[in-house]
Design a protein around this motif. Structure first.
Motif, PDB file in Angstrom:
ATOM      1  N   GLU A  43       0.838  -1.188   0.000  1.00  0.00           N
ATOM      2  CA  GLU A  43       0.000   0.000   0.000  1.00  0.00           C
ATOM      3  C   GLU A  43       0.880   1.247   0.000  1.00  0.00           C
ATOM      4  O   GLU A  43       2.075   1.173   0.286  1.00  0.00           O
ATOM      5  N   THR A  44       0.290   2.351  -0.325  1.00  0.00           N
ATOM      6  CA  THR A  44       0.990   3.629  -0.296  1.00  0.00           C
ATOM      7  C   THR A  44       0.215   4.565   0.609  1.00  0.00           C
ATOM      8  O   THR A  44      -0.999   4.711   0.452  1.00  0.00           O
ATOM      9  N   ARG A  45       0.908   5.178   1.548  1.00  0.00           N
ATOM     10  CA  ARG A  45       0.279   6.118   2.487  1.00  0.00           C
ATOM     11  C   ARG A  45       0.839   7.506   2.232  1.00  0.00           C
ATOM     12  O   ARG A  45       2.040   7.712   2.240  1.00  0.00           O
ATOM     13  N   ARG A  46      -0.043   8.463   2.009  1.00  0.00           N
ATOM     14  CA  ARG A  46       0.354   9.847   1.769  1.00  0.00           C
ATOM     15  C   ARG A  46      -0.395  10.753   2.742  1.00  0.00           C
ATOM     16  O   ARG A  46      -1.594  10.596   2.943  1.00  0.00           O
ATOM     17  N   GLN A  47       0.318  11.707   3.315  1.00  0.00           N
ATOM     18  CA  GLN A  47      -0.311  12.683   4.200  1.00  0.00           C
ATOM     19  C   GLN A  47      -1.002  13.734   3.339  1.00  0.00           C
ATOM     20  O   GLN A  47      -0.406  14.275   2.407  1.00  0.00           O
ATOM     21  N   LEU A  48      -2.261  14.025   3.626  1.00  0.00           N
ATOM     22  CA  LEU A  48      -3.012  15.023   2.874  1.00  0.00           C
ATOM     23  C   LEU A  48      -2.582  16.423   3.318  1.00  0.00           C
ATOM     24  O   LEU A  48      -2.370  16.680   4.505  1.00  0.00           O
ATOM     25  N   THR A  49      -2.460  17.329   2.362  1.00  0.00           N
ATOM     26  CA  THR A  49      -2.089  18.715   2.664  1.00  0.00           C
ATOM     27  C   THR A  49      -3.005  19.644   1.883  1.00  0.00           C
ATOM     28  O   THR A  49      -3.610  19.269   0.887  1.00  0.00           O
ATOM     29  N   GLU A  50      -3.084  20.891   2.361  1.00  0.00           N
ATOM     30  CA  GLU A  50      -3.844  21.897   1.639  1.00  0.00           C
ATOM     31  C   GLU A  50      -3.044  22.350   0.433  1.00  0.00           C
ATOM     32  O   GLU A  50      -1.816  22.386   0.465  1.00  0.00           O
ATOM     33  N   SER A  51      -3.714  22.725  -0.607  1.00  0.00           N
ATOM     34  CA  SER A  51      -3.058  23.181  -1.822  1.00  0.00           C
ATOM     35  C   SER A  51      -2.233  24.436  -1.539  1.00  0.00           C
ATOM     36  O   SER A  51      -2.710  25.380  -0.910  1.00  0.00           O
ATOM     37  N   GLY A  52      -0.975  24.419  -1.961  1.00  0.00           N
ATOM     38  CA  GLY A  52      -0.115  25.586  -1.790  1.00  0.00           C
ATOM     39  C   GLY A  52       0.558  25.679  -0.437  1.00  0.00           C
ATOM     40  O   GLY A  52       1.272  26.638  -0.165  1.00  0.00           O
ATOM     41  N   ARG A  53       0.337  24.733   0.464  1.00  0.00           N
ATOM     42  CA  ARG A  53       0.958  24.756   1.793  1.00  0.00           C
ATOM     43  C   ARG A  53       1.917  23.588   1.928  1.00  0.00           C
ATOM     44  O   ARG A  53       1.698  22.522   1.375  1.00  0.00           O
ATOM     45  N   ASP A  54       2.960  23.796   2.719  1.00  0.00           N
ATOM     46  CA  ASP A  54       3.888  22.714   3.021  1.00  0.00           C
ATOM     47  C   ASP A  54       3.240  21.755   3.997  1.00  0.00           C
ATOM     48  O   ASP A  54       2.429  22.140   4.832  1.00  0.00           O
ATOM     49  N   SER A  55       3.612  20.472   3.893  1.00  0.00           N
ATOM     50  CA  SER A  55       3.059  19.498   4.828  1.00  0.00           C
ATOM     51  C   SER A  55       3.734  19.652   6.187  1.00  0.00           C
ATOM     52  O   SER A  55       4.902  19.989   6.284  1.00  0.00           O
ATOM     53  N   VAL A  56       2.982  19.426   7.226  1.00  0.00           N
ATOM     54  CA  VAL A  56       3.482  19.482   8.595  1.00  0.00           C
ATOM     55  C   VAL A  56       3.380  18.079   9.161  1.00  0.00           C
ATOM     56  O   VAL A  56       2.303  17.490   9.161  1.00  0.00           O
ATOM     57  N   GLU A  57       4.504  17.527   9.614  1.00  0.00           N
ATOM     58  CA  GLU A  57       4.472  16.180  10.173  1.00  0.00           C
ATOM     59  C   GLU A  57       3.900  16.210  11.568  1.00  0.00           C
ATOM     60  O   GLU A  57       4.358  16.967  12.424  1.00  0.00           O
ATOM     61  N   LEU A  58       2.909  15.389  11.792  1.00  0.00           N
ATOM     62  CA  LEU A  58       2.295  15.279  13.108  1.00  0.00           C
ATOM     63  C   LEU A  58       2.914  14.101  13.833  1.00  0.00           C
ATOM     64  O   LEU A  58       3.099  13.039  13.247  1.00  0.00           O
ATOM     65  N   PRO A  59       3.252  14.266  15.128  1.00  0.00           N
ATOM     66  CA  PRO A  59       3.842  13.145  15.859  1.00  0.00           C
ATOM     67  C   PRO A  59       2.860  11.980  15.951  1.00  0.00           C
ATOM     68  O   PRO A  59       1.678  12.175  16.159  1.00  0.00           O
ATOM     69  N   GLY A  60       3.383  10.775  15.765  1.00  0.00           N
ATOM     70  CA  GLY A  60       2.555   9.576  15.873  1.00  0.00           C
ATOM     71  C   GLY A  60       1.786   9.240  14.611  1.00  0.00           C
ATOM     72  O   GLY A  60       1.076   8.251  14.565  1.00  0.00           O
ATOM     73  N   VAL A  61       1.898  10.064  13.571  1.00  0.00           N
ATOM     74  CA  VAL A  61       1.185   9.797  12.327  1.00  0.00           C
ATOM     75  C   VAL A  61       2.156   9.154  11.340  1.00  0.00           C
ATOM     76  O   VAL A  61       3.237   9.661  11.098  1.00  0.00           O
ATOM     77  N   ILE A  62       1.760   8.025  10.784  1.00  0.00           N
ATOM     78  CA  ILE A  62       2.576   7.361   9.765  1.00  0.00           C
ATOM     79  C   ILE A  62       2.203   7.987   8.433  1.00  0.00           C
ATOM     80  O   ILE A  62       1.069   7.857   7.970  1.00  0.00           O
ATOM     81  N   SER A  63       3.141   8.707   7.845  1.00  0.00           N
ATOM     82  CA  SER A  63       2.822   9.391   6.600  1.00  0.00           C
ATOM     83  C   SER A  63       3.885   9.118   5.557  1.00  0.00           C
ATOM     84  O   SER A  63       5.027   8.805   5.865  1.00  0.00           O
ATOM     85  N   ASP A  64       3.497   9.276   4.304  1.00  0.00           N
ATOM     86  CA  ASP A  64       4.409   9.171   3.184  1.00  0.00           C
ATOM     87  C   ASP A  64       5.296   7.933   3.264  1.00  0.00           C
ATOM     88  O   ASP A  64       6.511   8.017   3.374  1.00  0.00           O
ATOM     89  N   SER A  65       4.666   6.782   3.221  1.00  0.00           N
ATOM     90  CA  SER A  65       5.415   5.525   3.288  1.00  0.00           C
ATOM     91  C   SER A  65       4.756   4.477   2.389  1.00  0.00           C
ATOM     92  O   SER A  65       3.603   4.619   1.994  1.00  0.00           O
ATOM     93  N   ARG A  66       5.529   3.444   2.098  1.00  0.00           N
ATOM     94  CA  ARG A  66       5.027   2.342   1.287  1.00  0.00           C
ATOM     95  C   ARG A  66       5.315   1.027   2.018  1.00  0.00           C
ATOM     96  O   ARG A  66       6.388   0.463   1.870  1.00  0.00           O
ATOM     97  N   PRO A  67       4.361   0.536   2.817  1.00  0.00           N
ATOM     98  CA  PRO A  67       4.530  -0.769   3.460  1.00  0.00           C
ATOM     99  C   PRO A  67       4.253  -1.904   2.467  1.00  0.00           C
ATOM    100  O   PRO A  67       3.303  -1.841   1.702  1.00  0.00           O
ATOM    101  N   THR A  68       5.111  -2.914   2.491  1.00  0.00           N
ATOM    102  CA  THR A  68       4.913  -4.114   1.683  1.00  0.00           C
ATOM    103  C   THR A  68       5.274  -5.326   2.540  1.00  0.00           C
ATOM    104  O   THR A  68       6.043  -5.204   3.493  1.00  0.00           O
ATOM    105  N   GLY A  69       4.726  -6.459   2.211  1.00  0.00           N
ATOM    106  CA  GLY A  69       5.080  -7.645   2.983  1.00  0.00           C
ATOM    107  C   GLY A  69       4.350  -8.881   2.525  1.00  0.00           C
ATOM    108  O   GLY A  69       3.559  -8.857   1.578  1.00  0.00           O
ATOM    109  N   GLY A  70       4.640  -9.955   3.231  1.00  0.00           N
ATOM    110  CA  GLY A  70       4.009 -11.213   2.911  1.00  0.00           C
ATOM    111  C   GLY A  70       4.288 -12.257   3.969  1.00  0.00           C
ATOM    112  O   GLY A  70       5.123 -12.048   4.858  1.00  0.00           O
ATOM    113  N   ALA A  71       3.570 -13.345   3.878  1.00  0.00           N
ATOM    114  CA  ALA A  71       3.733 -14.443   4.834  1.00  0.00           C
ATOM    115  C   ALA A  71       3.409 -15.763   4.153  1.00  0.00           C
ATOM    116  O   ALA A  71       2.589 -15.820   3.232  1.00  0.00           O
TER     117      ALA A  71
END
Length: 131
Positions: free
Chosen positions: A19-47
């Motif tokens: 999956e791909t996780r992206r943090q949503l931002t307002e148009s024209g604004r820089d993203s602000v990282e919130l503590p405890g939020v998993i943002s902008d990542s690509r988890p992959t795996g299997g079993a």
């Protein structure tokens, strides 16, 4: 996605995800990282899991899992990997009581400062009873 193969005494399952996780931002604004939020990542795996019924009251299981998280955008280059292997046995002691034991080895490797890399080996034993 998950696939399962069933036999008389054996069962095997295969699972994969991405999956791909992206943090949503307002148009024209820089993203602000919130503590405890998993943002902008690509988890992959299997079993892969294998179960074998040895008798009417005893079974063995083996599970291999692999997962990784890769950073995207501001987290580009961040990587965390997790691999584990578990071997277990289950014995029915009566109609309502069972005993389980397992041995697990796990390895986590990361280049992210907040996530330490480590190896662990653990043993589990449990008794279950349905009332």
């Amino acid at each position: 996605a998950t696939w399962v193969l069933l036999g008389r005494r054996n069962s095997m399952s295969f699972s994969v995800y991405r999956e791909t996780r992206r943090q949503l931002t307002e148009s024209g604004r820089d993203s602000v990282e919130l503590p405890g939020v998993i943002s902008d990542s690509r988890p992959t795996g299997g079993a892969v899991e294998f179960n074998r019924r040895l008798s009417r009251v005893m079974s063995l299981s083996a599970v291999v899992r692999r997962s990784s998280i890769d950073g995207l955008a501001a987290r580009e280059g961040d990587h965390t990997g997790d691999t584990s292997l578990r071997l277990g046995i289950h014995q029915e002691l009566s109609l309502r009581t069972g005993f389980s034991a397992a041995l697990q080895h796990r390895r986590v490797s990361s280049n992210v400062d907040a996530v330490p890399s480590y190896r662990e080996t653990s043993v589990f034993a449990g008794l279950s009873h349905r009332f």
